[in-house]
Design an enzyme around this catalytic site. Sequence first.
Site, PDB file in Angstrom:
ATOM      1  N   THR A 137       0.876  -1.172   0.000  1.00 36.32           N
ATOM      2  CA  THR A 137       0.000   0.000   0.000  1.00 36.32           C
ATOM      3  C   THR A 137       0.913   1.221   0.000  1.00 36.32           C
ATOM      4  OG1 THR A 137      -0.072   0.161   2.384  1.00 36.32           O
ATOM      5  CG2 THR A 137      -1.765  -1.177   1.353  1.00 36.32           C
ATOM      6  N   GLU A 186      -5.879  -4.087   0.504  1.00 33.95           N
ATOM      7  CA  GLU A 186      -6.074  -5.157   1.495  1.00 33.95           C
ATOM      8  C   GLU A 186      -7.292  -6.022   1.191  1.00 33.95           C
ATOM      9  OE1 GLU A 186      -5.333  -2.054   2.017  1.00 33.95           O
ATOM     10  OE2 GLU A 186      -4.008  -1.757   3.734  1.00 33.95           O
ATOM     11  N   LYS A 204     -13.038  17.698  11.582  1.00 35.81           N
ATOM     12  CA  LYS A 204     -13.842  17.757  12.800  1.00 35.81           C
ATOM     13  C   LYS A 204     -14.065  19.213  13.165  1.00 35.81           C
ATOM     14  CE  LYS A 204     -14.410  14.119  16.073  1.00 35.81           C
ATOM     15  NZ  LYS A 204     -13.861  13.180  16.999  1.00 35.81           N
ATOM     16  N   TRP A 264     -18.390  15.709  12.643  1.00 41.30           N
ATOM     17  CA  TRP A 264     -17.663  15.331  11.432  1.00 41.30           C
ATOM     18  C   TRP A 264     -18.257  15.989  10.190  1.00 41.30           C
ATOM     19  CZ3 TRP A 264     -16.907   9.274  11.974  1.00 41.30           C
ATOM     20  CH2 TRP A 264     -15.962   9.047  12.988  1.00 41.30           C
TER      21      TRP A 264
HETATM   22  P1  ADP Z   1      -3.634   3.332  -1.189  1.00 37.45           P
HETATM   23  O1  ADP Z   1      -4.126   3.151   0.211  1.00 37.45           O
HETATM   24  O2  ADP Z   1      -2.341   2.688  -1.464  1.00 37.45           O
HETATM   25  O3  ADP Z   1      -3.849   4.695  -1.755  1.00 37.45           O
HETATM   26  P2  ADP Z   1      -5.789   1.675  -2.036  1.00 37.45           P
HETATM   27  O4  ADP Z   1      -6.161   1.442  -3.435  1.00 37.45           O
HETATM   28  O5  ADP Z   1      -5.598   0.519  -1.170  1.00 37.45           O
HETATM   29  O6  ADP Z   1      -4.520   2.495  -2.155  1.00 37.45           O
HETATM   30  O7  ADP Z   1      -6.788   2.724  -1.425  1.00 37.45           O
HETATM   31  C1  ADP Z   1      -7.951   2.285  -0.819  1.00 37.45           C
HETATM   32  C2  ADP Z   1      -8.747   3.479  -0.388  1.00 37.45           C
HETATM   33  O8  ADP Z   1      -9.243   4.208  -1.502  1.00 37.45           O
HETATM   34  C3  ADP Z   1      -9.963   3.126   0.396  1.00 37.45           C
HETATM   35  O9  ADP Z   1      -9.646   2.864   1.743  1.00 37.45           O
HETATM   36  C4  ADP Z   1     -10.828   4.365   0.217  1.00 37.45           C
HETATM   37  O10 ADP Z   1     -10.460   5.383   1.125  1.00 37.45           O
HETATM   38  C5  ADP Z   1     -10.483   4.809  -1.172  1.00 37.45           C
HETATM   39  N1  ADP Z   1     -11.521   4.367  -2.103  1.00 37.45           N
HETATM   40  C6  ADP Z   1     -11.503   3.305  -2.926  1.00 37.45           C
HETATM   41  N2  ADP Z   1     -12.627   3.227  -3.662  1.00 37.45           N
HETATM   42  C7  ADP Z   1     -13.401   4.279  -3.283  1.00 37.45           C
HETATM   43  C8  ADP Z   1     -14.704   4.755  -3.653  1.00 37.45           C
HETATM   44  N3  ADP Z   1     -15.441   4.166  -4.583  1.00 37.45           N
HETATM   45  N4  ADP Z   1     -15.167   5.862  -3.027  1.00 37.45           N
HETATM   46  C9  ADP Z   1     -14.440   6.494  -2.081  1.00 37.45           C
HETATM   47  N5  ADP Z   1     -13.216   6.092  -1.694  1.00 37.45           N
HETATM   48  C10 ADP Z   1     -12.700   5.006  -2.283  1.00 37.45           C
END
Ligand code: ADP
Length: 535
Positions: free
Chosen positions: A184, A329, A438, A443
């Site tokens: 990640t 993950e 916040k 939120w």
């Molecule tokens: P990194 O954490 O390496 O940037 P990831 O692809 O694992 O890459 O990122 C996952 C995150 O991306 C999620 O936890 C979320 O916050 C965001 N995410 C993924 N898809 C969506 C979506 N459809 N809408 C909003 N956020 C999203």
Amino acid sequence: MLGHMMQQELMISDLLTHAEKAHGSREIVSREADGTAHRYTWAECAARAKQLANALLAAGVKPGDRVATIAWNTYRHIEIYYAVSGIGAIVHTINPRLDPKQVSWMMDHAEDCHVLFDTTFAPIVAAVREQCPAVKSWIALCDTSKLPQDAGELIAYEEFIAAQSDEFEWPRFDENTACTLCYTSGTTGNPKGVLYSHRSTVLHAWCGSTRDALGIGAVDSILAVVPMFHVSAWGLIYAAAMVGAKLVMPGANLDGENLANMINKEKVTLMAGVPTVWLGVLQHCRANKVSLPSVQGAIVGGSALPESLLRAYEEELDIPMRQAWGMTETSPIGVVNAPLPAHDALPGDELVKVKLLQGRRIFGVQMRILDDDGKQLPEDGEVSGHLQVRGPWVASGYFKGAGADAFTDDGWFNTGDVAAIHPDGYMEITDRSKDVIKSGGEWISSIDVENAACNHPDVAMAACIGVPHPKWDERPLLIVQPVPGKKPPKEEVFACIAEKCAKWWVPEDMVYEEVLPIGPTGKILKRELKDKYNN
Ligand code: ADP
């Protein structure tokens, strides 16, 4: 009493063997670095994957060894995916958009023994190879005539496999064996490695190909824009083999014009990528009056789908968009926004509201939301809390035991996202925990504010961040990337926000950035903006 059914381990090599036998003549089309199209079939892909498997074994690669790739979406990368995992070794996909220091840190942490890379990434190899003495060979994905000159001693991929037989019997082993390692991007602390297994990968591909997930079949021509270096191109490489779909691999050119040309030439029916990619395609189509008549659907994920993008695709290009949420993950499919029968009767604007939710529960991924004290919250679509997930393609821990605090004692993974779950099973991300604003103890959803801002026609992208405030602790600041040549007035943008959000969510102020900083996985780098605008 046990059932009398065959116990066959789930193997990634079986996907390729199936594509070879059942859909051998179906094409894989890739754009080469020089812009020409390379075409071959699943049968030819399987034959070359076997040659590569023989070459890797001859080079001494053992089960469990890590073999790294720094590569675009092309046919050679597909061969590597199948050959490396097929012999029981592990493909470590490296994101080339990371800076070389992070790349060498990851290679060292992963203990990569061989690195295969596209020639466009020769400068990365030149920058990191001194720091990676454990790497035994650096293999450039080209033939000898195209070997880069300035990246040290290299082997040409075509030469590496040329003398090898295309006969190979894929070994069978424990389905829980690791196959792929993907880090990640690690916005806090070091990147953490997610280690997929053959079992998780095959189950995820199976789910992905179902109608209410990515919904793909043998008749599809799939444009995989989402990179193979990040979460295995959302599993498309495996799902396409499972169903025998045609794969269209865009290589290095991900701009709107190149993608639109490929879509029309290869009669793409389904395409998958992050919102910024689809924005580029949309801008090209608008400016050049191009339509994309073969496309039946676009999968959008990685960050929230803005309403303006959804409406533009559905209303101007006649392309339904399907949002999905997931993470490295979660392999990554977590929830997918497929319609329910109840939505048939919804008026257009109501349906848009549903489509803007991240997606609904699919079989295989369970979800729950918790408050700050760990108490489970109701699924009423109103309250939001920390989103946790579990299932057979969700990570149970990180590589080498990093980040153990993300995993709960009762077997859930804490996503770091803040979400609400609606009574009909739709999940709505309101923020990432670290991006939540916040204000006066309440939120504010930065995603909702950004989406509303994007409804202004002259806003190309928007980022909403919390900045310190003497009375309210934090207040939202909106940073806008205007459509080239435009300057949307603050009052108009704020009116768009007031239309969709609570009054007190309307930002304190708005600033313009010609180009918002985009991170290695295609998301806006809010950290950078927070550092810049903290005062
Ligand atoms: P990194 O954490 O390496 O940037 P990831 O692809 O694992 O890459 O990122 C996952 C995150 O991306 C999620 O936890 C979320 O916050 C965001 N995410 C993924 N898809 C969506 C979506 N459809 N809408 C909003 N956020 C999203």
